[in-house]
Scaffold this motif. Sequence first.
Motif, PDB file in Angstrom:
ATOM      1  N   ASN A   1     116.971  51.352  73.509  1.00  0.00           N
ATOM      2  CA  ASN A   1     117.338  52.705  73.891  1.00  0.00           C
ATOM      3  C   ASN A   1     117.024  52.867  75.378  1.00  0.00           C
ATOM      4  O   ASN A   1     115.861  52.874  75.786  1.00  0.00           O
ATOM      5  CB  ASN A   1     116.541  53.706  73.056  1.00  0.00           C
ATOM      6  N   VAL A   2     118.081  52.996  76.191  1.00  0.00           N
ATOM      7  CA  VAL A   2     117.901  53.001  77.638  1.00  0.00           C
ATOM      8  C   VAL A   2     117.066  54.190  78.091  1.00  0.00           C
ATOM      9  O   VAL A   2     116.207  54.075  78.988  1.00  0.00           O
ATOM     10  CB  VAL A   2     119.266  52.986  78.351  1.00  0.00           C
ATOM     11  N   ASP A   3     117.286  55.356  77.477  1.00  0.00           N
ATOM     12  CA  ASP A   3     116.511  56.539  77.851  1.00  0.00           C
ATOM     13  C   ASP A   3     115.029  56.329  77.556  1.00  0.00           C
ATOM     14  O   ASP A   3     114.163  56.637  78.384  1.00  0.00           O
ATOM     15  CB  ASP A   3     117.025  57.773  77.107  1.00  0.00           C
ATOM     16  N   ASN A   4     114.727  55.837  76.351  1.00  0.00           N
ATOM     17  CA  ASN A   4     113.330  55.572  76.011  1.00  0.00           C
ATOM     18  C   ASN A   4     112.716  54.535  76.940  1.00  0.00           C
ATOM     19  O   ASN A   4     111.576  54.678  77.390  1.00  0.00           O
ATOM     20  CB  ASN A   4     113.217  55.082  74.563  1.00  0.00           C
ATOM     21  N   LEU A   5     113.487  53.489  77.232  1.00  0.00           N
ATOM     22  CA  LEU A   5     112.959  52.430  78.093  1.00  0.00           C
ATOM     23  C   LEU A   5     112.654  52.978  79.481  1.00  0.00           C
ATOM     24  O   LEU A   5     111.642  52.598  80.093  1.00  0.00           O
ATOM     25  CB  LEU A   5     113.957  51.274  78.182  1.00  0.00           C
ATOM     26  N   GLY A   6     113.485  53.878  79.968  1.00  0.00           N
ATOM     27  CA  GLY A   6     113.233  54.475  81.275  1.00  0.00           C
ATOM     28  C   GLY A   6     111.944  55.279  81.293  1.00  0.00           C
ATOM     29  O   GLY A   6     111.155  55.203  82.253  1.00  0.00           O
ATOM     30  N   VAL A   7     111.700  56.054  80.243  1.00  0.00           N
ATOM     31  CA  VAL A   7     110.467  56.832  80.148  1.00  0.00           C
ATOM     32  C   VAL A   7     109.259  55.907  80.066  1.00  0.00           C
ATOM     33  O   VAL A   7     108.229  56.127  80.724  1.00  0.00           O
ATOM     34  CB  VAL A   7     110.507  57.779  78.933  1.00  0.00           C
ATOM     35  N   LEU A   8     109.369  54.855  79.266  1.00  0.00           N
ATOM     36  CA  LEU A   8     108.260  53.923  79.113  1.00  0.00           C
ATOM     37  C   LEU A   8     107.995  53.153  80.406  1.00  0.00           C
ATOM     38  O   LEU A   8     106.841  52.898  80.761  1.00  0.00           O
ATOM     39  CB  LEU A   8     108.544  52.959  77.958  1.00  0.00           C
TER      40      LEU A   8
END
Length: 261
Positions: free
Chosen positions: A3-10
């Motif tokens: 999940n690109v959005d989750n990966l960005g937050v992480l």
Amino acid sequence: MVNVDNLGVLFLSELVGTAMLVLLGCGVVANVALAKTKGFNGGFLMVTIGWGLAVFAGVIVSYASGAHINPAVTLGLVANGATEFGNAGLGLTVPVDPVSVSAYIGAQFIGAIIGAVIVWLAYKQHFDEEPQPASKLGVFSTGPGIRNYAWNLVTEIIGTFVLVFVVIGFGGGRQGDGGLAALGALPVALLVIGIGVSLGGPTGYAINPARDLGPRIAHAILPIHGKGGSDWSYSWVPVIGPVIGGLLAGWLAIPLLPIIT
């Protein structure tokens, strides 16, 4: 699939957490090592406590990502069989794969460089006043009390093994959310202080490749007055040693630690 959005937050969480770790950790070394600071000659115990509190702060601000803030922790959790990174309670997880592992480690190194640059800004006048190049380098990176690459490597392996093994034993590996956040900020701070006072004497206990290599890169590129060299001949020890220690802890925790289901 990641999940690109989750990966960005992480990614951002790991970057901010590692930057905070290095800002406060290298900051306490600057306070002890550089001329004319209020904490000058505060001693090794002051540095050790400061690094423990730096880890405390880093864990707090990177809770969303599981607070790895250390490539050795990330790789140790992979070796232990972790299937996802992040914080399940917040709905922020990504599967463990080459993309997520690279994102975590990349964020940690970038954050470490940023934290080191901020330390230099905070202590700019004291770097200018400090006459010893070795003291300036010591703010950014570790160095051995007795230089013997093989034994220095052993020390870093042992120290990092303890860190990752205890993290997994507390539930930060296959048993729960992966990362230092699984321990809680205060227990992991005390763990790092314990490692420092027990095992930190020979090498200064990097126990974190990003913590050492990131600031060393910052030292090399910053316009620090009279800084001298960055001791690249030693730089591989606090990278390879922690990686080996983290992987060994992850693998050996499988037969040596019970799995709580």
